[in-house]
Design an enzyme around this catalytic site. Structure first.
Site, PDB file in Angstrom:
ATOM      1  N   ILE A  18       0.394  -1.159  -0.137  1.00 61.35           N
ATOM      2  CA  ILE A  18      -0.101   0.127  -0.039  1.00 61.35           C
ATOM      3  C   ILE A  18       0.982   1.135  -0.107  1.00 61.35           C
ATOM      4  CG2 ILE A  18      -1.815   1.693   1.106  1.00 61.35           C
ATOM      5  CD1 ILE A  18      -2.490  -1.636   2.497  1.00 61.35           C
ATOM      6  N   TYR A 158      -2.864  -6.812  17.642  1.00 68.05           N
ATOM      7  CA  TYR A 158      -3.017  -6.281  16.666  1.00 68.05           C
ATOM      8  C   TYR A 158      -4.468  -5.454  16.407  1.00 68.05           C
ATOM      9  CZ  TYR A 158      -3.358  -4.975  10.706  1.00 68.05           C
ATOM     10  OH  TYR A 158      -3.079  -4.629  10.562  1.00 68.05           O
ATOM     11  N   LYS A 162      -4.040  -1.004  16.696  1.00 64.75           N
ATOM     12  CA  LYS A 162      -4.647  -0.488  15.804  1.00 64.75           C
ATOM     13  C   LYS A 162      -5.893   0.046  16.119  1.00 64.75           C
ATOM     14  CE  LYS A 162      -2.415  -1.266  11.813  1.00 64.75           C
ATOM     15  NZ  LYS A 162      -1.553  -0.720  11.071  1.00 64.75           N
TER      16      LYS A 162
HETATM   17  N1  LIG Z   1      -2.309  -5.431   3.813  1.00 62.28           N
HETATM   18  C1  LIG Z   1      -3.464  -5.828   4.208  1.00 62.28           C
HETATM   19  O1  LIG Z   1      -4.580  -6.290   4.111  1.00 62.28           O
HETATM   20  C2  LIG Z   1      -3.599  -4.541   5.282  1.00 62.28           C
HETATM   21  C3  LIG Z   1      -5.171  -4.370   5.418  1.00 62.28           C
HETATM   22  C4  LIG Z   1      -5.464  -3.573   7.244  1.00 62.28           C
HETATM   23  C5  LIG Z   1      -4.218  -2.588   7.450  1.00 62.28           C
HETATM   24  N2  LIG Z   1      -3.349  -3.355   7.031  1.00 62.28           N
HETATM   25  C6  LIG Z   1      -2.465  -1.954   7.378  1.00 62.28           C
HETATM   26  O2  LIG Z   1      -1.032  -1.620   6.044  1.00 62.28           O
HETATM   27  C7  LIG Z   1       0.485  -0.993   6.205  1.00 62.28           C
HETATM   28  C8  LIG Z   1       1.552  -1.965   6.077  1.00 62.28           C
HETATM   29  O3  LIG Z   1       0.531  -3.083   5.325  1.00 62.28           O
HETATM   30  P1  LIG Z   1       1.390  -3.616   3.385  1.00 62.28           P
HETATM   31  O4  LIG Z   1       0.181  -4.697   3.308  1.00 62.28           O
HETATM   32  O5  LIG Z   1       1.677  -2.439   2.736  1.00 62.28           O
HETATM   33  O6  LIG Z   1       2.402  -4.023   4.522  1.00 62.28           O
HETATM   34  P2  LIG Z   1       3.798  -4.594   3.199  1.00 62.28           P
HETATM   35  O7  LIG Z   1       4.531  -5.728   4.022  1.00 62.28           O
HETATM   36  O8  LIG Z   1       3.515  -4.614   2.068  1.00 62.28           O
HETATM   37  O9  LIG Z   1       4.923  -3.455   2.929  1.00 62.28           O
HETATM   38  C9  LIG Z   1       5.505  -3.230   5.225  1.00 62.28           C
HETATM   39  C10 LIG Z   1       6.322  -2.126   4.503  1.00 62.28           C
HETATM   40  O10 LIG Z   1       7.108  -2.036   5.675  1.00 62.28           O
HETATM   41  C11 LIG Z   1       8.600  -2.013   6.142  1.00 62.28           C
HETATM   42  N3  LIG Z   1       8.753  -1.808   7.294  1.00 62.28           N
HETATM   43  C12 LIG Z   1       8.237  -2.851   8.507  1.00 62.28           C
HETATM   44  N4  LIG Z   1       8.752  -2.621   9.173  1.00 62.28           N
HETATM   45  C13 LIG Z   1      10.091  -1.334   8.742  1.00 62.28           C
HETATM   46  C14 LIG Z   1       9.986  -0.352  10.080  1.00 62.28           C
HETATM   47  N5  LIG Z   1       9.930  -0.730  11.406  1.00 62.28           N
HETATM   48  N6  LIG Z   1      11.046   0.187   9.882  1.00 62.28           N
HETATM   49  C15 LIG Z   1      10.581   0.643   8.256  1.00 62.28           C
HETATM   50  N7  LIG Z   1       9.871   0.592   6.972  1.00 62.28           N
HETATM   51  C16 LIG Z   1       9.248  -0.968   8.263  1.00 62.28           C
HETATM   52  C17 LIG Z   1       8.340  -3.423   5.114  1.00 62.28           C
HETATM   53  O11 LIG Z   1      10.246  -3.071   5.264  1.00 62.28           O
HETATM   54  C18 LIG Z   1       7.878  -2.998   4.256  1.00 62.28           C
HETATM   55  O12 LIG Z   1       8.218  -2.145   2.942  1.00 62.28           O
HETATM   56  C19 LIG Z   1       0.563  -1.506   8.626  1.00 62.28           C
HETATM   57  O13 LIG Z   1       0.233  -1.254   8.563  1.00 62.28           O
HETATM   58  C20 LIG Z   1      -0.483  -2.389   8.250  1.00 62.28           C
HETATM   59  O14 LIG Z   1      -1.166  -3.467   9.033  1.00 62.28           O
HETATM   60  C21 LIG Z   1      -2.530  -4.196   5.556  1.00 62.28           C
END
Ligand SMILES: NC(=O)c1ccc[n+]([C@@H]2O[C@H](COP(=O)([O-])OP(=O)(O)OC[C@H]3O[C@@H](n4cnc5c(N)ncnc54)[C@H](O)[C@@H]3O)[C@@H](O)[C@H]2O)c1
Length: 267
Positions: A18, A158, A162
């Protein structure tokens, strides 16, 4: 093409999923984007993609739980682009293998969850807001989750962290509204990213698609478009809000999928 013209946007977790989509969409709308991630190569790839689309992007390596690192990230953004208008506190999540139910939860994972989701959001905002006040205002966009709205059988940390992000969003909106700093949150449902595919078993994903109000899962761009809106002046009167982008998951009665069978055959 210019909904974010001349705005400077800093997005954490922009190396994947995202966050990467949001960075590219904001860049396509004219924003100068700082793309920060713990994975420096991934941040550089996002910057390359944004620039290939015609934008200007600054890749940054950050650990969002480390205050010095966060301060450096914000400082580097302002150093490069001269100001900061938009911050997306996007990094978050927990490890579903350790974040179980209350009795089987690994407490180290709980502490990690608080840091990665709540501390990171607090730190990013704390370091960005003085620059936003100086610029005459700004927009903070926090990534929550539908998990912060409902109870669940697993990932107890989680949901709790959140929910904390949602409350933090409201307090920041109230505390810095007088300085024209807005703060809103987005709650994604199931979005197809590496995080989702790593964390949810295939049959749970299939079940979601079959039973949700909309018969498809979200894409990173579905959330990114909402973030573009929140970053833009189109949302200038919106603050302290949570926008749920979940294909109808949390508005649907648990009985709804079964009750479809009560309808007469037809369209
Ligand atoms: N994918 C889903 O279905 C979903 C649903 C609800 C909420 N979210 C939320 O979206 C966010 C990310 O999700 P995504 O699906 O884009 O994940 P993703 O795993 O595709 O991307 C996460 C990114 O964060 C980086 N990261 C992790 N720890 C880090 C740190 N300590 N410092 C800096 N960067 C760091 C990782 O390297 C990665 O590039 C989160 O907050 C997650 O809770 C995702």
């Amino acid at each position: 093409m210019d909904r974010l013209k001349e705005k400077v946007a800093l997005i954490t977790g922009a190396g994947s999923g995202i966050g990467r989509a949001a960075a590219r969409l904001m860049s396509a709308q004219g924003a100068l984007v700082a793309v920060a991630d713990r994975d420096g190569d991934a941040a550089r790839e996002t910057a390359r993609l944004a620039e290939a689309d015609g934008g200007r992007a600054l890749p940054l390596t950050v650990d969002v739980v480390d205050e010095d690192s966060v301060a450096g990230m914000v400082g580097a953004t302002v150093g490069e682009f001269g100001r900061l208008d938009v911050l997306c506190n996007h990094v978050g999540g927990t490890d579903p293998r350790a974040d179980l139910d209350l009795l089987r939860l690994d407490m180290a994972e709980f502490d990690r969850a608080v840091a990665l989701n709540v501390r990171s959001t607090l730190l990013g905002s704390r370091h960005a807001i003085p620059h936003m006040i100086r610029a005459g205002g700004g927009s903070i966009i926090n990534t929550a989750s539908v998990a912060g709205l409902v109870g669940d059988v697993v990932q107890i940390s989680y949901g709790a962290v959140k929910a904390a992000v949602i409350n933090l969003t409201k307090s920041i909106a109230v505390q810095y509204g007088p300085h024209r700093v807005r703060c809103n949150a987005v709650a994604p449902g199931a979005v197809v990213t590496p995080a989702l595919l790593d964390n949810l078993p295939r049959d749970v994903v299939d079940d979601l698609k079959r039973t949700n109000a909309l018969p498809y899962l979200g894409s990173p761009e579905d959330i990114g478009h909402t973030m573009v809106f929140l970053a833009s002046d189109e949302s200038r009167y919106l603050t302290g809000q949570l926008i749920v982008v979940d294909g109808g998951m949390t508005v649907q009665s648990p009985a709804a999928p079964g009750r479809r069978a009560m309808l007469p055959p037809g369209d």
